[in-house]
Structures are given as structure tokens and as C-alpha cells.
Design a protein around this motif. Structure first.
Motif, PDB file in Angstrom:
ATOM      1  N   ARG A  58       0.845  -1.193   0.000  1.00 20.11           N
ATOM      2  CA  ARG A  58       0.000   0.000   0.000  1.00 20.11           C
ATOM      3  C   ARG A  58       0.879   1.242   0.000  1.00 20.11           C
ATOM      4  N   ALA A  59       0.331   2.333  -0.460  1.00 19.92           N
ATOM      5  CA  ALA A  59       0.949   3.650  -0.342  1.00 19.92           C
ATOM      6  C   ALA A  59      -0.081   4.535   0.350  1.00 19.92           C
ATOM      7  N   ASP A  60       0.339   5.246   1.397  1.00 22.19           N
ATOM      8  CA  ASP A  60      -0.599   6.068   2.162  1.00 22.19           C
ATOM      9  C   ASP A  60      -0.849   7.426   1.508  1.00 22.19           C
ATOM     10  N   ALA A  61       0.214   8.046   0.999  1.00 24.99           N
ATOM     11  CA  ALA A  61       0.119   9.398   0.444  1.00 24.99           C
ATOM     12  C   ALA A  61       1.183   9.563  -0.626  1.00 24.99           C
ATOM     13  N   GLY A  62       0.942  10.497  -1.541  1.00 22.68           N
ATOM     14  CA  GLY A  62       1.918  10.776  -2.591  1.00 22.68           C
ATOM     15  C   GLY A  62       1.836  12.220  -3.041  1.00 22.68           C
ATOM     16  N   VAL A  63       2.995  12.787  -3.387  1.00 19.55           N
ATOM     17  CA  VAL A  63       3.062  14.139  -3.947  1.00 19.55           C
ATOM     18  C   VAL A  63       4.045  14.140  -5.107  1.00 19.55           C
ATOM     19  N   VAL A  64       3.800  15.022  -6.073  1.00 19.84           N
ATOM     20  CA  VAL A  64       4.706  15.188  -7.203  1.00 19.84           C
ATOM     21  C   VAL A  64       5.306  16.586  -7.115  1.00 19.84           C
ATOM     22  N   SER A  79      -1.943  13.823   1.004  1.00 19.95           N
ATOM     23  CA  SER A  79      -1.223  15.072   0.753  1.00 19.95           C
ATOM     24  C   SER A  79      -1.646  15.615  -0.609  1.00 19.95           C
ATOM     25  N   VAL A  80      -1.574  16.936  -0.744  1.00 16.97           N
ATOM     26  CA  VAL A  80      -1.882  17.596  -2.013  1.00 16.97           C
ATOM     27  C   VAL A  80      -0.892  18.735  -2.219  1.00 16.97           C
ATOM     28  N   VAL A  81      -0.564  18.999  -3.467  1.00 23.28           N
ATOM     29  CA  VAL A  81       0.305  20.129  -3.809  1.00 23.28           C
ATOM     30  C   VAL A  81      -0.571  21.215  -4.406  1.00 23.28           C
ATOM     31  N   TRP A  82      -0.605  22.363  -3.757  1.00 23.43           N
ATOM     32  CA  TRP A  82      -1.414  23.494  -4.198  1.00 23.43           C
ATOM     33  C   TRP A  82      -0.626  24.297  -5.219  1.00 23.43           C
ATOM     34  N   ASN A  83      -1.259  25.263  -5.859  1.00 23.52           N
ATOM     35  CA  ASN A  83      -0.584  26.097  -6.853  1.00 23.52           C
ATOM     36  C   ASN A  83       0.030  27.355  -6.231  1.00 23.52           C
ATOM     37  N   ASN A  84       0.255  27.330  -4.930  1.00 25.52           N
ATOM     38  CA  ASN A  84       0.828  28.474  -4.216  1.00 25.52           C
ATOM     39  C   ASN A  84       2.223  28.184  -3.660  1.00 25.52           C
ATOM     40  N   GLY A  85       2.862  27.121  -4.158  1.00 25.07           N
ATOM     41  CA  GLY A  85       4.175  26.751  -3.645  1.00 25.07           C
ATOM     42  C   GLY A  85       4.141  25.977  -2.345  1.00 25.07           C
ATOM     43  N   LYS A  86       2.955  25.527  -1.966  1.00 29.23           N
ATOM     44  CA  LYS A  86       2.792  24.799  -0.706  1.00 29.23           C
ATOM     45  C   LYS A  86       2.215  23.405  -0.976  1.00 29.23           C
ATOM     46  N   ALA A  87       2.583  22.487  -0.114  1.00 30.79           N
ATOM     47  CA  ALA A  87       1.957  21.170  -0.084  1.00 30.79           C
ATOM     48  C   ALA A  87       1.274  21.033   1.267  1.00 30.79           C
ATOM     49  N   TYR A  88       0.164  20.328   1.280  1.00 28.53           N
ATOM     50  CA  TYR A  88      -0.597  20.140   2.511  1.00 28.53           C
ATOM     51  C   TYR A  88      -0.631  18.659   2.835  1.00 28.53           C
ATOM     52  N   PHE A  89      -0.270  18.333   4.066  1.00 23.70           N
ATOM     53  CA  PHE A  89      -0.227  16.946   4.531  1.00 23.70           C
ATOM     54  C   PHE A  89      -1.246  16.783   5.652  1.00 23.70           C
ATOM     55  N   PHE A  90      -2.063  15.742   5.561  1.00 30.70           N
ATOM     56  CA  PHE A  90      -3.138  15.508   6.512  1.00 30.70           C
ATOM     57  C   PHE A  90      -2.884  14.219   7.294  1.00 30.70           C
ATOM     58  N   ARG A  91      -3.213  14.277   8.596  1.00 28.26           N
ATOM     59  CA  ARG A  91      -3.159  13.084   9.447  1.00 28.26           C
ATOM     60  C   ARG A  91      -4.225  13.227  10.520  1.00 28.26           C
ATOM     61  N   VAL A  95      -5.960  14.809  -4.505  1.00 33.04           N
ATOM     62  CA  VAL A  95      -5.203  15.120  -5.708  1.00 33.04           C
ATOM     63  C   VAL A  95      -5.714  16.440  -6.272  1.00 33.04           C
ATOM     64  N   VAL A  96      -4.816  17.229  -6.837  1.00 29.26           N
ATOM     65  CA  VAL A  96      -5.177  18.493  -7.464  1.00 29.26           C
ATOM     66  C   VAL A  96      -5.183  18.303  -8.975  1.00 29.26           C
ATOM     67  N   TRP A  97      -6.291  18.656  -9.603  1.00 30.77           N
ATOM     68  CA  TRP A  97      -6.441  18.581 -11.048  1.00 30.77           C
ATOM     69  C   TRP A  97      -6.028  19.933 -11.624  1.00 30.77           C
ATOM     70  N   ASN A  98      -5.823  20.007 -12.913  1.00 30.76           N
ATOM     71  CA  ASN A  98      -5.444  21.256 -13.566  1.00 30.76           C
ATOM     72  C   ASN A  98      -6.637  22.158 -13.870  1.00 30.76           C
TER      73      ASN A  98
END
Length: 194
Positions: free
Chosen positions: A50-56, A103-115, A153-156
Motif C-alpha cells: 500500500r501507499a498512504d500518500a503521494g506528492v509530485v 497530501s496535495v500540492v497546491w498552486n501556491n508553492g505549498k503542499a498540505y499533509f493531513f493526518r 489530488v489536485v487537477w489542472n
């Protein structure tokens, strides 16, 4: 259950469910034929159960988290870089050291991680968690579930999609809130996903 969704720059999103993964075609808005497939057959070196979270990141790397470990995946080489997995504590200053839900990568230079019921804002350029975190999800993410997210996940298209159990929510990034009419069943909005 949809976990660790990541959007590649090839028009595909990859989503995980236990030891399997799905390749989702963004343009046709459905899972590609022949999926799910075992993680072990398409992701050299990635966690196979399994993979819990992923970011690009914009550096050609994707990062996947499971328990207290993470791996760095080279997108061009299509495999995990040598020397992984490593402890989250050794490569992510100030981040939760285990059990990242999503986790999600926003378009503001930040990533958000949830737990659980908390989240952290990670400064990508500074390579560290911003001061003052963790904070409660409640009150900071209007309309979003307040705990136990499975995937994001963030879509375009200016939308982020969050998954929990058999449901998902569409989050409007500009409006900073969940769109009306959510949560909805994953089965009604994501053809081919579990």
C-alpha cells in the motif's frame, strides 16, 4: 479505498488501493482498460502492499509515504531512487513522522499533509513545514471532512479532489471551499475506481 493519488504530466493520474493501482485518464475521465494492476508490476521499488500518500514535485520526482517511511520516485527513470525507503523524519523537516493520511500540492508553492484531524502546510521552496503547524482541519478547509482523509489530488481545472471511504469531495481552490452537492459516491464520479 483510493489512497496516494498523484497526477503525472502525461495526462494520467495514478491511484492506489491496497496492493493495486489504477491508471486514470484525465481527458476521457475514466480508468484505462486493464486496471487495476498489482503495484509490484508497474512501480519498481515502491511499497507493494500500500501507499498512504503521494506528492509530485517540480523536480521530476514523486514522493510516496507509508507508515514512518517514504520513497523518492524518479518519474523519467520510472523507478524508486537508490537508497530508499528512508524515515520521514530524516528528509521532511517538521512533518508528521508517521501515518500521513494524504497530501496535495497546491498552486501556491505549498503542499498540505493531513493526518487524523490535523494538517500541515509544507513550504516547497524552503523544504520545511511552515511555523504554527499542525492545525485542525476543522475551520480551515470549509466543507471538507474534519478527519481521516484517504486521498487527495489536485487537477489542472482549479479543483482538488479528496477521498474518504466510498465517497469523494470536490474542493474549489479559488473559492477555498468544498463545492455544493458533496460528498458524492466515488462510483458516480470516477468511472472504474473502487
Amino acid at each position: 479505498m483510493v489512497t496516494a493519488p498523484v497526477l503525472w504530466n502525461n495526462g494520467k493520474a495514478y491511484m492506489f488501493d491496497g496492493g493495486n493501482y489504477y491508471r486514470y485518464d484525465v481527458a476521457s475521465d475514466k480508468v484505462d482498460p486493464g486496471y487495476p494492476k498489482p503495484i509490484s508490476s508497474g512501480w519498481p521499488g515502491l511499497f507493494t502492499s500500500r501507499a498512504d500518500a503521494g506528492v509530485v514535485w517540480n523536480n521530476g520526482k514523486a514522493y510516496f509515504f507509508r507508515g514512518s517511511e517514504y520513497v523518492r520516485y524518479d518519474i523519467a527513470a520510472d523507478k524508486v531512487d537508490p537508497g530508499y525507503p528512508k524515515p520521514i523524519s530524516s528528509g521532511w523537516p517538521g512533518l508528521f513522522t508517521d501515518r500521513i493520511d494524504t497530501s496535495v500540492v497546491w498552486n501556491n508553492g505549498k503542499a498540505y499533509f493531513f493526518r487524523g484531524s490535523e494538517y500541515m502546510r509544507y513550504d516547497i521552496a524552503g523544504d520545511k513545514v511552515d511555523p504554527g503547524y499542525p492545525k485542525p482541519i476543522s475551520g480551515a478547509w470549509p466543507g471538507l471532512w474534519t478527519s481521516d482523509l484517504d486521498g487527495g489530488v489536485v487537477w489542472n481545472n482549479g479543483k482538488a479532489y479528496f477521498f474518504r471511504g466510498s465517497e469523494y469531495m470536490r474542493y474549489d481552490m479559488a473559492g477555498d471551499k468544498v463545492d455544493p452537492g458533496y460528498p458524492s459516491p466515488i462510483s458516480s464520479g470516477w468511472p472504474g475506481l473502487p
